[in-house]
Write a protein that holds these residues in place. Sequence first.
Motif, PDB file in Angstrom:
ATOM      1  N   LYS A 105       0.857  -1.180   0.000  1.00  0.00           N
ATOM      2  CA  LYS A 105       0.000   0.000   0.000  1.00  0.00           C
ATOM      3  C   LYS A 105       0.892   1.228   0.000  1.00  0.00           C
ATOM      4  O   LYS A 105       1.750   1.368   0.853  1.00  0.00           O
ATOM      5  CB  LYS A 105      -0.906   0.008   1.230  1.00  0.00           C
ATOM      6  N   ASP A 106       0.707   2.109  -0.987  1.00  0.00           N
ATOM      7  CA  ASP A 106       1.557   3.283  -1.126  1.00  0.00           C
ATOM      8  C   ASP A 106       1.102   4.357  -0.147  1.00  0.00           C
ATOM      9  O   ASP A 106       0.467   5.336  -0.512  1.00  0.00           O
ATOM     10  CB  ASP A 106       1.516   3.802  -2.561  1.00  0.00           C
ATOM     11  N   SER A 107       1.428   4.154   1.104  1.00  0.00           N
ATOM     12  CA  SER A 107       1.015   5.065   2.156  1.00  0.00           C
ATOM     13  C   SER A 107       2.071   6.138   2.369  1.00  0.00           C
ATOM     14  O   SER A 107       3.249   5.955   2.059  1.00  0.00           O
ATOM     15  CB  SER A 107       0.795   4.292   3.462  1.00  0.00           C
ATOM     16  N   SER A 108       1.654   7.263   2.935  1.00  0.00           N
ATOM     17  CA  SER A 108       2.581   8.348   3.235  1.00  0.00           C
ATOM     18  C   SER A 108       3.461   8.026   4.429  1.00  0.00           C
ATOM     19  O   SER A 108       4.503   8.658   4.619  1.00  0.00           O
ATOM     20  CB  SER A 108       1.811   9.642   3.499  1.00  0.00           C
ATOM     21  N   SER A 175       0.021  13.054   3.411  1.00  0.00           N
ATOM     22  CA  SER A 175      -0.829  12.062   2.743  1.00  0.00           C
ATOM     23  C   SER A 175      -0.489  12.038   1.262  1.00  0.00           C
ATOM     24  O   SER A 175      -0.110  13.058   0.680  1.00  0.00           O
ATOM     25  CB  SER A 175      -2.308  12.415   2.932  1.00  0.00           C
ATOM     26  N   LYS A 176      -0.650  10.852   0.663  1.00  0.00           N
ATOM     27  CA  LYS A 176      -0.477  10.712  -0.781  1.00  0.00           C
ATOM     28  C   LYS A 176      -1.801  10.682  -1.524  1.00  0.00           C
ATOM     29  O   LYS A 176      -1.812  10.659  -2.763  1.00  0.00           O
ATOM     30  CB  LYS A 176       0.309   9.428  -1.095  1.00  0.00           C
ATOM     31  N   ASP A 177      -2.897  10.637  -0.798  1.00  0.00           N
ATOM     32  CA  ASP A 177      -4.203  10.531  -1.463  1.00  0.00           C
ATOM     33  C   ASP A 177      -5.176  11.574  -0.937  1.00  0.00           C
ATOM     34  O   ASP A 177      -6.365  11.309  -0.788  1.00  0.00           O
ATOM     35  CB  ASP A 177      -4.775   9.121  -1.305  1.00  0.00           C
ATOM     36  N   GLU A 179      -7.708  14.649  -0.955  1.00  0.00           N
ATOM     37  CA  GLU A 179      -8.689  15.153  -1.913  1.00  0.00           C
ATOM     38  C   GLU A 179      -9.504  16.262  -1.260  1.00  0.00           C
ATOM     39  O   GLU A 179      -9.666  16.289  -0.035  1.00  0.00           O
ATOM     40  CB  GLU A 179      -9.625  14.046  -2.394  1.00  0.00           C
ATOM     41  N   PRO A 235      -7.759  15.736  -6.516  1.00  0.00           N
ATOM     42  CA  PRO A 235      -6.574  15.495  -5.676  1.00  0.00           C
ATOM     43  C   PRO A 235      -6.013  16.794  -5.100  1.00  0.00           C
ATOM     44  O   PRO A 235      -6.103  17.857  -5.728  1.00  0.00           O
ATOM     45  CB  PRO A 235      -5.577  14.831  -6.633  1.00  0.00           C
ATOM     46  N   ASP A 237      -2.434  18.109  -2.927  1.00  0.00           N
ATOM     47  CA  ASP A 237      -1.154  17.839  -2.280  1.00  0.00           C
ATOM     48  C   ASP A 237      -1.243  18.195  -0.806  1.00  0.00           C
ATOM     49  O   ASP A 237      -1.769  19.250  -0.428  1.00  0.00           O
ATOM     50  CB  ASP A 237      -0.034  18.655  -2.930  1.00  0.00           C
TER      51      ASP A 237
END
Length: 764
Positions: A105-108, A175-177, A179, A235, A237
């Motif tokens: 999982k591409d988590s921050s 966070s990478k996700d 919104e 999205p 940043d």
Amino acid sequence: MRTIVKLLPILVIALLAVVFPVWSQESQPEQTSDQETTTSSDQSEQATTASSDQTEEATTVSSDQTEQATTNSTSEEASSTEMSSDEVSTSIDSEISVWTSHADKDSSKAEEYGQIPDGSLVDNLRANIFMKDDRHLDVRARNVGLNDGIYGFDYGVIGRYGIFVDYRKIPHLFSKDGETIYNESSPGVWSLADSIQGAVENLNPFPPVSNEPNYTAALNKQRDFISDWLTQAHPQDLALMRNRGTVGFNFSSSQNWKYGVEYFRENRDGTRPYGATLGFSWLQELPEHIDYNTDRLRAGLEYSKKGTTFAAAYEFSGFNNDHEAMIWDNPLRLTDRATQTVGDGTSRGQLQLPADNHSNMFSLSAGTGVGRGKISGAFSYNTWKNDVDLLPYTINSSLPQVGLPASTFNGDLRNLTVNFRYYSPIGAKGLFTANYRLYDQKNENDELLFTAFSPLDASVTLDDEFNPLIAFKTNTIDLDFQYGLTGTIRWVVGYSFNRWDRHEREVDKTDTNTFRTGFDVLASDRITLHARYQYDRRKSDEFDLELPVYDVIPLRRFDTAYLNRNLFRVIAEFALSEKSTLGATAGWQKNDYPDTLYGLQSSDYWNAGVDYSYAVSATTTLNAWYEHSRNTRDQQGRQSSGSTPSTSTTFDWTAGLEDVYDTVGLGYQMHFKEEKCRWNTDLVYAHANGSEDLTGGASIRPTGAVDLNNIDDTEHVSFKTSVAVKVFPRARFVIGYWLDYYTIDDFSENAIQTNLIRVTDPNT
């Protein structure tokens, strides 16, 4: 099955741990390894942020169910020396690696404070050039090309002058996700399309009366509309980058005098999540736009001769924020109205952001010998000032617009710090130390009469209130004595007195008396013991509230309430044999607030740990450790609303929190083939488990409060292993594996999973 796959590398390594020692012992005789020293040049970080609300959080970083398979190849430690003459030499040390990684999982979390490299990486690089006349140049770099890179160089003549430059990057990935439904129409202003705001507002044209059926039904339609709208968010940043640079120069005119000047600048830029609200039950999480600049200039001189020292310095610090305020639209309303429920009154919200400010500080310090002892002192005077444009009480155009007492607020804090220290031997075995510290913060801010108050832009109350000019002063005296009772036992004893004088607080004065004692024991060459005990007792003077009606609830803030504190800590080390050592630690702290009926009642902390090291052979070492800690806190309160507090115990509530932490680790280090091959392995398992026992009076919750048995339930596994092979005299090949995995099964995580946004048709 996935768990077995994840643990397969660990099982393979465990098998190799049995095979490798046997093979290495057959291949070569036992021998003692030479220690290798890796030079790193990470200059001490100097951080000065003149913002009024900024504290940098110290945070424990763990990966979020992330497998990272790292292949660190060509970890090159090249140390080359070129001699052009007897006066010039060059040395280069470097460490280079190649990485590859995989994440479930591409988590921050895995990259919150620095990115995981992919491909080749210059881990460390340092080049030193020594020239004639004692001139030298030192160039250094770390994590080259990554977002947490560090770079710098020094140049100068030894004993005469030096110039240094340091630059580093400090990331913070939230966070990478992320919104959001908002768009930043201008810096610090987060807007929604008027057409959408108007459509949401038209779904509920009824007056905001909570018991009106039409209003409640229409409010649900608004919420359903926004739920569907959130699925179309774009999205955003959510990350900060701190770029920090320091340049300095130092000069010595003689052996006794030194001078120096240093300039530091940091820019902090990006966005971070911020919880904003337009009502006590209407919360929006927004991106806060950060653009801070901090500058610091420092200059000083030092003198030293025959045990006498003197230093003087001046420092300027300035903070600048490009954004004065943050403004955001209300998703529920396009137009303002004077009455509201659950945040549907104002069309916009506004928040004051950290203001520009600057400081000037002058400091002096000196020390000299007095008889057998020495006396030293330090003095500093610091002023903090700012000029802030006051924001209006409210930007809700339907509420009364009350004039401000002034257009600008002038802030002025003045800090005085004085320290004195004296120490002297007493007889042949004793040492006496005395310290005195004064800290005095005066508040010279503007005192303004504010005639209105508007919470959350929802209403305006016409009350007269001066802004408090909070100030305080502390005086602290420390007396310590240590004495060698025997050749193996040393006794230490001490006493401290601390007084706080406060201005515009409910308590004017608090006194704390502290007694401490302990022993250091060297029982033999194999056993050492250090034990310390401390007792604190704090008392305050008369409790006085500006509104005496609230004194029916005898609430005391934890920093001014009566306090009895006991602390104990012991550290022991045992050499079990020539090959094994055992260490043990234990600590306990108990805080009781005896006069506090409401508020924090008690808080206790204790921990125990043990670590063991065993030399399997001259080439192999095994380490193991375990630590257990437990924290408990008990609170009691009374729920009240309105201007008159409740006097009934049926409004009382209690909360008992317990957190338990367990950590176990295993380490294995081995070198063989005449230092040509090394193997390092570390395995760490940590578990945190917390619960909270809650009670609530019948007037708060007739059915009783619900206990939270899993307020915290986290497991974390970290496994690292690497094998390094020296293929050339100055080059090493490294291959490694890293697994970082954790699971969360606590109350908040489960609540999030079971309360996901419900997507519905707003027309039904």
